[in-house]
Design a protein around this motif. Structure first.
Motif, PDB file in Angstrom:
ATOM      1  N   LYS B  47       0.574  -1.571  -0.224  1.00  0.00           N
ATOM      2  CA  LYS B  47      -0.436   0.447   0.000  1.00  0.00           C
ATOM      3  C   LYS B  47       1.313   1.457   0.239  1.00  0.00           C
ATOM      4  O   LYS B  47       1.818   1.360   0.788  1.00  0.00           O
ATOM      5  CB  LYS B  47      -0.994  -0.102   1.090  1.00  0.00           C
ATOM      6  CG  LYS B  47      -1.832   1.131   1.576  1.00  0.00           C
ATOM      7  CD  LYS B  47      -2.283   1.111   2.627  1.00  0.00           C
ATOM      8  CE  LYS B  47      -3.257   2.636   2.743  1.00  0.00           C
ATOM      9  NZ  LYS B  47      -4.522   2.295   4.392  1.00  0.00           N
ATOM     10  N   THR B  48       0.768   2.637  -0.766  1.00  0.00           N
ATOM     11  CA  THR B  48       1.283   3.605  -0.713  1.00  0.00           C
ATOM     12  C   THR B  48      -0.200   4.438  -0.804  1.00  0.00           C
ATOM     13  O   THR B  48      -0.057   4.599  -1.707  1.00  0.00           O
ATOM     14  CB  THR B  48       2.505   3.175  -1.703  1.00  0.00           C
ATOM     15  OG1 THR B  48       3.049   4.990  -2.067  1.00  0.00           O
ATOM     16  CG2 THR B  48       2.415   3.232  -3.177  1.00  0.00           C
ATOM     17  N   THR B  49      -0.029   5.136  -0.010  1.00  0.00           N
ATOM     18  CA  THR B  49      -0.795   6.298  -0.294  1.00  0.00           C
ATOM     19  C   THR B  49      -0.257   7.523  -1.063  1.00  0.00           C
ATOM     20  O   THR B  49      -0.692   8.397  -2.097  1.00  0.00           O
ATOM     21  CB  THR B  49      -1.431   7.524   0.692  1.00  0.00           C
ATOM     22  OG1 THR B  49      -1.910   6.025   1.413  1.00  0.00           O
ATOM     23  CG2 THR B  49      -3.016   7.582   0.830  1.00  0.00           C
ATOM     24  N   CYS B  50       1.422   7.333  -0.369  1.00  0.00           N
ATOM     25  CA  CYS B  50       2.072   9.236  -0.756  1.00  0.00           C
ATOM     26  C   CYS B  50       2.501   8.934  -2.495  1.00  0.00           C
ATOM     27  O   CYS B  50       3.326   9.314  -3.298  1.00  0.00           O
ATOM     28  CB  CYS B  50       2.552   9.978  -0.213  1.00  0.00           C
ATOM     29  SG  CYS B  50       4.225   8.326  -0.096  1.00  0.00           S
ATOM     30  N   GLY B  51       2.232   7.819  -3.022  1.00  0.00           N
ATOM     31  CA  GLY B  51       2.556   7.516  -4.482  1.00  0.00           C
ATOM     32  C   GLY B  51       4.613   7.266  -4.585  1.00  0.00           C
ATOM     33  O   GLY B  51       5.192   7.331  -4.990  1.00  0.00           O
ATOM     34  N   GLY B  52       4.428   6.963  -3.376  1.00  0.00           N
ATOM     35  CA  GLY B  52       6.380   6.165  -2.663  1.00  0.00           C
ATOM     36  C   GLY B  52       7.061   7.530  -2.694  1.00  0.00           C
ATOM     37  O   GLY B  52       8.157   7.721  -2.961  1.00  0.00           O
ATOM     38  N   LYS B  53       6.702   8.790  -1.979  1.00  0.00           N
ATOM     39  CA  LYS B  53       7.613  10.275  -2.063  1.00  0.00           C
ATOM     40  C   LYS B  53       8.028   9.738  -0.275  1.00  0.00           C
ATOM     41  O   LYS B  53       8.072  11.072   0.266  1.00  0.00           O
ATOM     42  CB  LYS B  53       6.716  11.282  -2.215  1.00  0.00           C
ATOM     43  CG  LYS B  53       6.208  11.868  -3.769  1.00  0.00           C
ATOM     44  CD  LYS B  53       5.294  12.637  -3.737  1.00  0.00           C
ATOM     45  CE  LYS B  53       4.403  12.556  -5.217  1.00  0.00           C
ATOM     46  NZ  LYS B  53       2.806  13.206  -4.170  1.00  0.00           N
ATOM     47  N   GLY B  54       7.385   8.859   0.277  1.00  0.00           N
ATOM     48  CA  GLY B  54       8.294   9.063   1.802  1.00  0.00           C
ATOM     49  C   GLY B  54       7.209   9.749   2.600  1.00  0.00           C
ATOM     50  O   GLY B  54       8.109   9.818   3.439  1.00  0.00           O
ATOM     51  N   SER B 416      -9.934   0.334   2.530  1.00  0.00           N
ATOM     52  CA  SER B 416      -9.132   1.072   1.431  1.00  0.00           C
ATOM     53  C   SER B 416      -9.189   2.586   0.890  1.00  0.00           C
ATOM     54  O   SER B 416     -10.412   2.656   0.784  1.00  0.00           O
ATOM     55  CB  SER B 416      -9.470  -0.091   0.310  1.00  0.00           C
ATOM     56  OG  SER B 416      -7.790  -0.336  -0.594  1.00  0.00           O
ATOM     57  N   GLY B 417      -8.328   2.495   0.250  1.00  0.00           N
ATOM     58  CA  GLY B 417      -8.278   3.861  -0.488  1.00  0.00           C
ATOM     59  C   GLY B 417      -8.777   5.429   0.664  1.00  0.00           C
ATOM     60  O   GLY B 417      -8.775   6.621   0.009  1.00  0.00           O
ATOM     61  N   LEU B 418      -8.547   5.054   1.937  1.00  0.00           N
ATOM     62  CA  LEU B 418      -8.005   6.016   2.952  1.00  0.00           C
ATOM     63  C   LEU B 418      -7.193   6.130   3.657  1.00  0.00           C
ATOM     64  O   LEU B 418      -6.160   5.012   3.524  1.00  0.00           O
ATOM     65  CB  LEU B 418      -9.787   6.133   4.063  1.00  0.00           C
ATOM     66  CG  LEU B 418     -10.548   5.409   3.301  1.00  0.00           C
ATOM     67  CD1 LEU B 418     -11.699   5.790   5.279  1.00  0.00           C
ATOM     68  CD2 LEU B 418     -11.299   6.925   2.840  1.00  0.00           C
ATOM     69  N   LYS B 419      -6.915   7.414   3.965  1.00  0.00           N
ATOM     70  CA  LYS B 419      -5.228   7.587   4.412  1.00  0.00           C
ATOM     71  C   LYS B 419      -5.209   6.564   5.971  1.00  0.00           C
ATOM     72  O   LYS B 419      -4.304   6.181   6.617  1.00  0.00           O
ATOM     73  CB  LYS B 419      -4.750   9.507   4.838  1.00  0.00           C
ATOM     74  CG  LYS B 419      -3.915   9.009   5.010  1.00  0.00           C
ATOM     75  CD  LYS B 419      -2.848  10.521   5.505  1.00  0.00           C
ATOM     76  CE  LYS B 419      -2.161  10.614   5.418  1.00  0.00           C
ATOM     77  NZ  LYS B 419      -0.853  10.030   5.705  1.00  0.00           N
ATOM     78  N   CYS B 420      -6.550   7.249   6.673  1.00  0.00           N
ATOM     79  CA  CYS B 420      -6.759   6.203   8.004  1.00  0.00           C
ATOM     80  C   CYS B 420      -7.074   4.748   7.709  1.00  0.00           C
ATOM     81  O   CYS B 420      -7.411   4.313   8.516  1.00  0.00           O
ATOM     82  CB  CYS B 420      -7.243   7.237   8.659  1.00  0.00           C
ATOM     83  SG  CYS B 420      -8.964   7.323   8.639  1.00  0.00           S
ATOM     84  N   GLY B 421      -7.210   3.914   6.861  1.00  0.00           N
ATOM     85  CA  GLY B 421      -8.127   3.125   6.802  1.00  0.00           C
ATOM     86  C   GLY B 421      -7.423   2.167   7.038  1.00  0.00           C
ATOM     87  O   GLY B 421      -5.874   1.922   6.385  1.00  0.00           O
ATOM     88  N   LEU B 422      -7.968   1.583   7.820  1.00  0.00           N
ATOM     89  CA  LEU B 422      -7.204  -0.658   7.813  1.00  0.00           C
ATOM     90  C   LEU B 422      -8.113  -1.517   7.309  1.00  0.00           C
ATOM     91  O   LEU B 422      -9.333  -1.269   7.371  1.00  0.00           O
ATOM     92  CB  LEU B 422      -6.481  -0.951   8.839  1.00  0.00           C
ATOM     93  CG  LEU B 422      -5.478  -0.308   8.834  1.00  0.00           C
ATOM     94  CD1 LEU B 422      -5.244  -0.692  10.441  1.00  0.00           C
ATOM     95  CD2 LEU B 422      -4.252  -1.383   7.918  1.00  0.00           C
ATOM     96  N   ASN B 518     -14.514  10.080   0.943  1.00  0.00           N
ATOM     97  CA  ASN B 518     -14.847   9.181  -0.683  1.00  0.00           C
ATOM     98  C   ASN B 518     -15.537   8.597   0.714  1.00  0.00           C
ATOM     99  O   ASN B 518     -16.807   7.627   0.413  1.00  0.00           O
ATOM    100  CB  ASN B 518     -13.146   8.270   0.696  1.00  0.00           C
ATOM    101  CG  ASN B 518     -12.812   7.305  -0.186  1.00  0.00           C
ATOM    102  OD1 ASN B 518     -13.667   7.537  -0.635  1.00  0.00           O
ATOM    103  ND2 ASN B 518     -11.874   7.357  -0.575  1.00  0.00           N
ATOM    104  N   LEU B 519     -16.057   8.683   2.281  1.00  0.00           N
ATOM    105  CA  LEU B 519     -16.941   7.765   3.403  1.00  0.00           C
ATOM    106  C   LEU B 519     -18.342   8.242   3.035  1.00  0.00           C
ATOM    107  O   LEU B 519     -19.501   7.333   2.689  1.00  0.00           O
ATOM    108  CB  LEU B 519     -16.523   7.860   4.614  1.00  0.00           C
ATOM    109  CG  LEU B 519     -15.361   7.358   5.056  1.00  0.00           C
ATOM    110  CD1 LEU B 519     -14.796   7.732   6.599  1.00  0.00           C
ATOM    111  CD2 LEU B 519     -15.584   5.331   5.735  1.00  0.00           C
ATOM    112  N   ILE B 520     -18.673   9.600   2.674  1.00  0.00           N
ATOM    113  CA  ILE B 520     -19.951   9.727   2.231  1.00  0.00           C
ATOM    114  C   ILE B 520     -20.155   9.438   0.480  1.00  0.00           C
ATOM    115  O   ILE B 520     -21.631   8.998   0.683  1.00  0.00           O
ATOM    116  CB  ILE B 520     -19.876  11.385   2.574  1.00  0.00           C
ATOM    117  CG1 ILE B 520     -19.547  11.522   3.749  1.00  0.00           C
ATOM    118  CG2 ILE B 520     -21.511  12.352   1.681  1.00  0.00           C
ATOM    119  CD1 ILE B 520     -20.026  13.446   4.241  1.00  0.00           C
ATOM    120  N   ARG B 521     -19.351   9.281  -0.353  1.00  0.00           N
ATOM    121  CA  ARG B 521     -19.507   8.817  -1.674  1.00  0.00           C
ATOM    122  C   ARG B 521     -20.380   7.837  -1.454  1.00  0.00           C
ATOM    123  O   ARG B 521     -20.940   6.921  -2.028  1.00  0.00           O
ATOM    124  CB  ARG B 521     -18.887   9.124  -1.964  1.00  0.00           C
ATOM    125  CG  ARG B 521     -18.744  10.516  -3.029  1.00  0.00           C
ATOM    126  CD  ARG B 521     -17.443  10.573  -3.990  1.00  0.00           C
ATOM    127  NE  ARG B 521     -16.082  10.234  -4.097  1.00  0.00           N
ATOM    128  CZ  ARG B 521     -15.399  10.600  -3.635  1.00  0.00           C
ATOM    129  NH1 ARG B 521     -15.085  11.508  -2.926  1.00  0.00           N
ATOM    130  NH2 ARG B 521     -13.928   9.994  -3.437  1.00  0.00           N
TER     131      ARG B 521
END
Lengths: 645, 645
Positions: B47-54, B416-422, B518-521
């Protein structure tokens, strides 16, 4: 040390490639290997009677390319040597060679359509069922799906199939599913579908974009201990498109079933026997399809018959318990199998059917063979069926009951184990007439110079030698009947059938006392089994209304001569019917119609096996039959009459 | 030139081996490759949210052996760095490494036996059938053959089987035949036999010398777009011996089914997706069997469910036409397949069953799910079934009729697809209570420091933020509600759920406005689908007697909070039943009893699919639901009451 290593590696580099036709098998051998050893290494059968001493000439091969040097031998003329022939046992390999094994030429078999029971119009045995095979290829056009009717691809396929065929249960192979979406769409829903029926279920085994052609082929195969034969069949109309027959390549592992079973007992050997029969069949399929441009992917169904041991080896099953008391095979009725699991070159989803056996010593060659005769369709008359192969099997009965037994005949009538023997292949004398003064007329399969004699020729020769007094009733040459044809050398007495200059191999064609004694043992085993079987069911010979004789004798069998040597009983000649390779014919009938498949299962169920070896009178019956025609001349009045003339 | 070549070859030699746990996949990479790229090369999802920017910290891995150097990042504390953790995107490979991907820990799923419909005594869903699986393992003792009764091995086997089981039609796999003779004789006729029933036919799929033990296991498997779950089951008694769940490894190829289908369009990619799901399932089977000493050869049956695209990828079938109008799958009802054809690590003759789908957008996860509810067993009451996964599917009806529809929910509730999601895995907050003054109480799966929030936790949080006025009805943070927990940075506003020092990864656990939107959608898509479906069948919400909610929320789902955010309608609370992963539960029920398999086919046949996307009111319904709880507050009187307080 280093020096030794270097020499070793240099030697290893010098290996030569030998390519064996017609199987197209290549192997590497060290220089100096002789061709006979190379053939063995390549797992190929090469006949040899002298054991590689260079005297019999049986291992003659034709070398098509490469340079070689061969030791001279009396068994191979200079003319043939110059033409590229060589004795495998006397030829060292010191170049890359391509060579042709001459033994694998097509064996002549009595054609299905020559059977008197065969209805040429219907392409079927009269009285049996119409063509209705288990495999069908049909063209379909699937309607395009819409938002309102967006059934799955498989559902639409199923609906169209059910419109065409009356189908209760429907299934589909995974291999078909994998490409279904693309195949359906490639030609706008036009597809060709292959279905296979098992029980009440039709399974889709192949789907392709419609090509307009519906090529659907099958293979009928008889696996004999000595020879293997196949028909390639157009399943649409039952037409036999090609036929091929050759030695069973397992011959290198032993001549009869007992020696094959023994051979299989060491690790890896069962697999070897399995591979050899699969290689033989694949070769025969390819040969039968030669020049027809038939793709192996269009061969969907193989119908196989053979004795129980051959079927076990074909299926890669442990044959050991077939020969150990109480003689239990793994199975008699074989479920449908996948050709790819056996290694047969057919369609990926091709199916294999084996006719049912009765037991360890009456196999599916016999049940399939019975399918070709009216025995099991007549409640009034009683018939006797005899299949003379490497083993002999007999069946007596009618529609209501069938009794069966087996005997070890030996492969003499298949041309194996005799110096002058050949299967019914090109160059074999298939008919022969010996006259009183030693004149001899014969007919050779293919019309070339003779190479040997097949079963029917051997029977004619043996009858002639006996009737005209060249041999006595024990098969020994009569000293008083001096004749230029009779010779004597270190291996005993012999009779020159044809002088070397008139023979294909340019060496005298001779039948020896050993050969004759071999033939007499074979015919004796068959006749005594026949006699014992009838005693068991309490019927004299003359109560039998019809005799059906099956076997690999080639196109013809002279019934008169077969009676003269005591192979067949001395009865009204019209009662005898030579039906050729009925095992192959039966496999063909099973392939064409599922009802025949059901019928052969019924036949197998009906049969009761009698173990002759445990009969107290077995030995006396057998020894009585080891004379020409028999110890009791009264059993053969017509022969007695001729001899007394 | 030579110099260059030499350098090249020296470089090539310096490749390093990276071993990824828990899959135990090894690959070679050139020096300097970062771990994130290496994982991609190994076909593993990280998983990576930032796209590999660290910056996001999602790609944190644990390095178990090998030396490495990692760039520092605010996303990973020094303490964790010292403990061997590293950000994959910031770590170059310059040694052989073994590392653990942390994302594949077990996902917590609501246990089958926790279902209120589950009868713990009978190990079954009450009202459904008793244990009667398609696979049976029985002990037999074959009588020794005699000369009088020398039936074949297969025949004797068949007779004994038929004494034990009522069997009409009998068959035997080729793999069994191949060793039958030896296996039967190894312990004097004592054998253990495995049979598989298909239609009316029982087929012997395995035979071994009797061991006294009858190990026979099965696998129930739910293939979700985001997570995959398996139960390992003792088929003898239906006991669940092990459970494992993880991300679907296909995630690296796209988050939702549309992106997976698109991914599959390039050559080799369908195979890749297939391999990834097979790898995932094999890993889960192994994990579920861990410490139980269960051999994969004793796993004979897999019962699988999943949405139609997942099943197509699992079967290696072209998924393209699922997403192209008119949305046609290759198949809905899948024939029994062989596990070896798919690559599943089970017995060589292991069978795979997939529950039937209704169409491209209502898959076997739904039909299997319905099997676990009383919907299809009651003619009086009307029920609504909602399965919230990456896609949402809804079914309304009763025993006599069933209408169904689907919506693209998105994987937000699966973490999935959330910064804080697990997903509902160790370290996920699964229950949470936010109080008015910003106090916050929560429960973490496994009891460790929190790593993120799973679906149920996110619903609790969203409800809390809304009810207490931290966010407005559109999910935007209220400027007036100033609080130390609300932060603002370059990526917008966020709410600190827990300070970094109290979190597992030692960085603040934050929910952003993006996450909320995202959750509301997602909840809007589900609610509007629900609303439209009921309009279609002409029933108001309050005519529904029972609501069954399925999904990967973990063990618990707070219905009150789900209503507060407008995911579920505002009805009497006792009508709602959270049933967890009903797809997995259904697969389990199908595995246990063939009658359940028949029942699920009946359910699938009964279902009528409604395409919501073509409904004219679709957009207005959806946009109306993009508010908390809804634009029309009248639909949620209980929520309105609280807010107005």
């Amino acid at each position: 040390m280093e020096e030794r290593t270097r020499i070793k590696s240099r030697t290893a580099k010098k290996n030569f490639k030998v390519r064996f036709l017609p199987f197209d098998i290549c192997i590497d051998v060290p220089p100096g290997t002789n061709i006979l050893d190379a053939a063995r290494k390549a797992n190929l059968f090469l006949k040899t009677t002298c054991g590689g001493k260079g005297t019999c000439g049986d291992c003659t091969v034709q070398i098509l390319s490469g340079t070689y040097q061969s030791q001279p031998s009396a068994a191979l003329s200079e003319k043939l040597l110059n033409q590229g022939y060589a004795l495998a046992c006397l030829t060292e390999i010191n170049d890359n060679l391509t060579l042709q094994l001459p033994q694998f030429q097509e064996i002549s078999i009595k054609s299905v359509s020559d059977s008197k029971f065969f209805d040429k119009q219907k392409n079927n045995i009269s009285g049996l069922y119409e063509i209705d095979p288990l495999v069908k290829k049909i063209d379909l056009e699937l309607p395009s799906p819409t938002l309102e009717e967006n059934y799955s691809d498989l559902k639409r396929l199923q609906r169209e199939v059910q419109k065409k065929l009356e189908i209760k249960n429907f299934n589909c192979e995974y291999s078909v599913l994998k490409t279904l979406a693309k195949v359906i769409r490639e030609k706008g829903g036009k597809i060709t579908v292959v279905l296979f029926k098992s029980g009440q279920t039709w399974t889709i085994i192949d789907v392709e974009p419609s090509t307009g052609e519906k090529n659907i082929y099958g293979v009928a195969c008889d696996i004999g201990t000595t020879t293997v034969a196949v028909h390639l069949i157009d399943i649409k109309n039952g037409k036999i498109l090609g036929t091929a027959s050759s030695y069973n390549q397992q011959l290198k592992c032993g001549e009869d079933i007992i020696s094959r079973i023994n051979y299989a007992q060491k690790p890896g050997r069962l697999q070897e026997l399995h591979d050899l029969i699969i290689m033989t069949i694949n070769y025969l399929i390819k040969k039968a399809a030669e020049s027809l441009q038939i793709s192996s992917a269009d061969i969907y169904y193989a119908s196989v018959s053979g004795n129980t041991t051959m079927i076990h080896l074909f299926l890669n099953l442990e044959p050991r318990y077939i020969r150990e008391e109480p003689y239990v095979p793994t199975l008699n009725k074989v479920p449908f199998l996948l050709s790819r699991n056996l290694g047969l070159k057919m369609n990926h989803e091709g199916k294999v059917h084996c006719a049912p056996a009765v037991g360890s010593y009456v196999g599916s060659d016999i049940t399939a063979g019975l399918l070709c005769t009216p025995i099991n369709r007549d409640s009034e008359k009683i018939s006797l069926f005899i299949d003379i192969g490497t083993n002999g099997e007999l069946v007596v009965g009618n529609k209501d009951w069938l009794m069966t037994c087996a005997c070890s005949a030996g492969p003499a009538f298949e041309g194996s184990g005799l110096k002058c023997g050949l299967p019914a292949t090109e160059g074999a004398i298939e008919q022969l007439e010996l006259k009183d003064k030693g004149e001899l007329q014969y007919r050779v399969i293919g019309g070339s110079k003779p190479k040997g004699l097949c079963g029917s020729g051997l029977i004619d020769l043996l009858a002639g030698l006996f009737i005209h007094g060249y041999i006595d009733r024990q098969g020994k040459f009569e000293a008083k009947k001096a004749n230029t044809r009779i010779i004597e050398n270190e291996s005993g007495r012999g009779f020159i059938i044809e002088k070397g200059k008139n023979c294909y191999w340019e060496r005298d064609l001779v039948i020896t006392e050993n050969d004759i004694s071999n033939l007499i043992r074979t015919k004796g085993a068959v006749f005594s089994a026949c006699s014992l079987l009838l005693k068991n069911v309490g019927l004299p010979f003359d109560r039998i209304d019809s005799f059906y004789i099956a076997g690999g004798f080639g196109q013809h069998l002279n019934i008169e001569n077969a009676i003269r040597i005591g192979l067949l009983p001395d009865l009204e000649r019209s009662k005898f019917h030579y039906i050729g390779n009925s095992s192959l014919l039966g496999a063909y009938l099973i392939l064409l119609s599922d009802k025949n498949r059901e019928l052969v299962n019924e036949i197998a169920k009906k049969m009761t096996y009698i173990e002759l070896n445990t009969e107290p009178s077995y030995m006396s019956e057998y020894t009585g039959a080891l004379f020409l025609p028999h110890t009791e001349m009264e059993l053969f009045p017509s022969v007695k009459k001729i001899i007394n003339c």
